[in-house]
Design a protein around this motif. Structure first.
Motif, PDB file in Angstrom:
ATOM      1  N   ALA A 248      48.898  33.805  44.304  1.00 32.77           N
ATOM      2  CA  ALA A 248      48.052  32.659  43.956  1.00 32.77           C
ATOM      3  C   ALA A 248      47.735  31.871  45.228  1.00 32.77           C
ATOM      4  CB  ALA A 248      48.778  31.762  42.948  1.00 32.77           C
ATOM      5  N   ASN A 249      46.475  31.825  45.605  1.00 37.25           N
ATOM      6  CA  ASN A 249      46.064  31.087  46.791  1.00 37.25           C
ATOM      7  C   ASN A 249      45.479  29.739  46.365  1.00 37.25           C
ATOM      8  OD1 ASN A 249      46.872  33.130  48.475  1.00 37.25           O
ATOM      9  ND2 ASN A 249      44.830  34.048  48.672  1.00 37.25           N
ATOM     10  N   VAL A 250      46.087  28.670  46.882  1.00 37.77           N
ATOM     11  CA  VAL A 250      45.627  27.323  46.516  1.00 37.77           C
ATOM     12  C   VAL A 250      44.441  26.956  47.410  1.00 37.77           C
ATOM     13  CG1 VAL A 250      46.232  24.898  46.274  1.00 37.77           C
ATOM     14  CG2 VAL A 250      47.932  26.669  45.737  1.00 37.77           C
ATOM     15  N   THR A 251      43.280  26.897  46.783  1.00 35.92           N
ATOM     16  CA  THR A 251      42.057  26.576  47.508  1.00 35.92           C
ATOM     17  C   THR A 251      41.620  25.175  47.107  1.00 35.92           C
ATOM     18  OG1 THR A 251      39.814  27.362  48.009  1.00 35.92           O
ATOM     19  CG2 THR A 251      40.580  27.645  45.735  1.00 35.92           C
TER      20      THR A 251
ATOM     21  N   GLN B  20      45.162  45.729  44.212  1.00 35.75           N
ATOM     22  CA  GLN B  20      45.278  46.232  42.836  1.00 35.75           C
ATOM     23  C   GLN B  20      46.198  47.446  42.766  1.00 35.75           C
ATOM     24  OE1 GLN B  20      43.858  45.395  39.300  1.00 35.75           O
ATOM     25  NE2 GLN B  20      44.832  43.877  40.595  1.00 35.75           N
ATOM     26  N   ASP B  21      46.110  48.318  43.771  1.00 35.73           N
ATOM     27  CA  ASP B  21      46.961  49.518  43.716  1.00 35.73           C
ATOM     28  C   ASP B  21      48.427  49.199  44.036  1.00 35.73           C
ATOM     29  OD1 ASP B  21      46.800  49.128  46.402  1.00 35.73           O
ATOM     30  OD2 ASP B  21      46.136  51.159  46.909  1.00 35.73           O
ATOM     31  N   LYS B  22      48.699  47.974  44.421  1.00 37.51           N
ATOM     32  CA  LYS B  22      50.109  47.527  44.601  1.00 37.51           C
ATOM     33  C   LYS B  22      50.579  46.777  43.364  1.00 37.51           C
ATOM     34  CE  LYS B  22      50.481  48.330  49.170  1.00 37.51           C
ATOM     35  NZ  LYS B  22      51.190  49.529  49.571  1.00 37.51           N
ATOM     36  N   ASN B  23      49.769  46.771  42.327  1.00 39.38           N
ATOM     37  CA  ASN B  23      50.119  46.074  41.078  1.00 39.38           C
ATOM     38  C   ASN B  23      50.249  44.560  41.278  1.00 39.38           C
ATOM     39  OD1 ASN B  23      50.405  46.214  38.333  1.00 39.38           O
ATOM     40  ND2 ASN B  23      52.592  46.657  38.369  1.00 39.38           N
ATOM     41  N   ILE B  24      49.357  44.011  42.127  1.00 38.63           N
ATOM     42  CA  ILE B  24      49.349  42.561  42.387  1.00 38.63           C
ATOM     43  C   ILE B  24      48.023  41.981  41.895  1.00 38.63           C
ATOM     44  CG2 ILE B  24      49.370  40.735  44.154  1.00 38.63           C
ATOM     45  CD1 ILE B  24      50.925  42.731  45.967  1.00 38.63           C
ATOM     46  N   ASP B  25      48.111  40.953  41.044  1.00 36.13           N
ATOM     47  CA  ASP B  25      46.928  40.183  40.664  1.00 36.13           C
ATOM     48  C   ASP B  25      46.765  39.029  41.647  1.00 36.13           C
ATOM     49  OD1 ASP B  25      46.175  41.664  38.507  1.00 36.13           O
ATOM     50  OD2 ASP B  25      46.840  40.232  36.985  1.00 36.13           O
TER      51      ASP B  25
ATOM     52  N   SER C  63      50.413  26.818  34.101  1.00 36.66           N
ATOM     53  CA  SER C  63      49.964  27.311  32.787  1.00 36.66           C
ATOM     54  C   SER C  63      48.791  28.285  32.934  1.00 36.66           C
ATOM     55  CB  SER C  63      49.629  26.158  31.836  1.00 36.66           C
ATOM     56  OG  SER C  63      48.377  25.601  32.134  1.00 36.66           O
ATOM     57  N   VAL C  64      47.990  28.120  33.998  1.00 37.09           N
ATOM     58  CA  VAL C  64      46.942  29.113  34.267  1.00 37.09           C
ATOM     59  C   VAL C  64      47.594  30.476  34.543  1.00 37.09           C
ATOM     60  CG1 VAL C  64      45.199  29.853  35.955  1.00 37.09           C
ATOM     61  CG2 VAL C  64      45.171  27.499  35.078  1.00 37.09           C
ATOM     62  N   LEU C  65      48.627  30.461  35.398  1.00 37.09           N
ATOM     63  CA  LEU C  65      49.302  31.725  35.733  1.00 37.09           C
ATOM     64  C   LEU C  65      49.925  32.371  34.497  1.00 37.09           C
ATOM     65  CD1 LEU C  65      51.085  30.816  39.105  1.00 37.09           C
ATOM     66  CD2 LEU C  65      48.801  31.750  38.752  1.00 37.09           C
TER      67      LEU C  65
ATOM     68  N   LEU D 206      43.751  37.365  35.454  1.00 34.36           N
ATOM     69  CA  LEU D 206      43.894  36.557  36.667  1.00 34.36           C
ATOM     70  C   LEU D 206      43.153  37.157  37.853  1.00 34.36           C
ATOM     71  CD1 LEU D 206      47.738  35.674  36.660  1.00 34.36           C
ATOM     72  CD2 LEU D 206      45.832  34.285  35.814  1.00 34.36           C
ATOM     73  N   ASN D 207      43.156  38.460  37.957  1.00 31.39           N
ATOM     74  CA  ASN D 207      42.740  39.074  39.212  1.00 31.39           C
ATOM     75  C   ASN D 207      41.278  38.780  39.572  1.00 31.39           C
ATOM     76  OD1 ASN D 207      43.533  40.672  41.481  1.00 31.39           O
ATOM     77  ND2 ASN D 207      42.168  42.281  40.704  1.00 31.39           N
TER      78      ASN D 207
END
Ligand SMILES: NC(=O)c1ccc[n+]([C@@H]2O[C@H](COP(=O)([O-])OP(=O)(O)OC[C@H]3O[C@@H](n4cnc5c(N)ncnc54)[C@H](OP(=O)(O)O)[C@@H]3O)[C@@H](O)[C@H]2O)c1
Length: 239
Positions: A142-145, A181-186, A217-219, A225-226
């Motif tokens: 999750a990147n906080v922008t 995505q191929d590392k199973n990371i959203d 709660s978003v997460l 998410l991705n």
């Protein structure tokens, strides 16, 4: 019931000695998470030290300066847990939201180093370490922008360094959402709202508790998410 339970997972939060980052740490701890909190100066992170003594074995404070690539490269080795399930790239600087006249090459580059390059290198180092991603369970980056990095939403100009650095973070995040995505990371972007912290000199519409509660709660609750960008109220932000 949350769509995606992140309770009891291991979470890394950058820039967590004050402001929104510190609030992320408090709320993740109260949900039973193991937390790695980073601070530029660990010895001066007194509130985090207090939380460490109150949450034995649950909270680790690790040094991290996003302006120093070697500090970022060392981060995975500072983490006492085998796996990290959620990385929150929260640390950031505002460059005091400067006008055109006040913007210099130095201000632009310093702001990019922290707000854009730092989060990218943290993701790179964490993935390369083997501690983040690549498992059976979905991991979250999750990147906080900031909405100030939205091109569509920019109706007032100014703040060149901050806007540009967050806009660049957004496109970095988009690429990560494809590459990881191929590392199973959203990979997701979060906008905290306008929050009363040091960054805003105590001005804002909401407090840190409301902002972080909403972002967590978003997460937990957003079905997808991705590659998405939501604010703390679950509203999708235009790019
Ligand atoms: N507050 C808002 O209204 C708002 C709105 C939109 C987005 N955001 C974003 O939310 C995030 C948190 O903001 P905040 O309001 O909590 O800001 P803040 O109170 O100013 O806290 C910023 C945090 O980032 C850390 N940091 C700064 N430079 C760093 C570096 N070179 N390396 C590592 N850590 C560094 C700070 O550590 P030190 O204590 O060592 O300086 C501090 O922990 C930022 O990314 C910000 O852009 C905030």
């Amino acid at each position: 019931m949350a769509t995606r339970l992140i309770d009891a997972k291991t979470v890394l939060v950058t820039g967590s000695n004050r402001g929104i980052g510190l609030q992320f740490v408090k709320q993740f701890l109260s949900k039973g998470n193991h937390v790695v909190a980073t601070a530029r100066n660990v010895d001066k992170a007194t509130e985090l030290q207090r939380l460490v003594s109150e949450n034995e074995g649950k909270l680790t404070v690790a040094p991290l300066d996003l302006c120093d690539p070697e500090s970022i490269a060392r981060l995975p080795s500072e983490i006492p847990f085998e796996r990290v399930d959620v990385v929150v790239n929260n640390a950031g600087v505002s460059a005091n939201f400067r006008s055109l006249e006040d913007t210099s090459s130095g201000v632009m580059m310093d702001t990019f180093r922290v707000n854009t390059v730092g989060p990218l290198l943290v993701a790179q180092a964490m993935v390369a370490s083997g501690k983040f991603g690549g498992g059976d369970d979905k991991a979250i980056l999750a990147n906080v922008t900031s909405k100030m990095g939205s091109i569509d939403d920019n109706g007032s100009g100014g703040s060149y360094a901050y806007r540009a650095s967050k806009c660049a973070l957004n496109i970095v995040t988009k690429s990560l959402s494809i590459d990881l995505q191929d590392k199973n990371i959203d990979t997701i972007l979060l906008h905290p709202g306008w929050v009363r912290t040091d960054m805003t000199n105590g001005r804002g519409l909401i407090d840190d508790v409301t902002s972080v509660k909403g972002m967590i709660s978003v997460l937990e609750d957003q079905p997808e998410l991705n590659g998405k960008w939501f604010d703390y109220k679950h509203e999708a932000i235009p790019w």
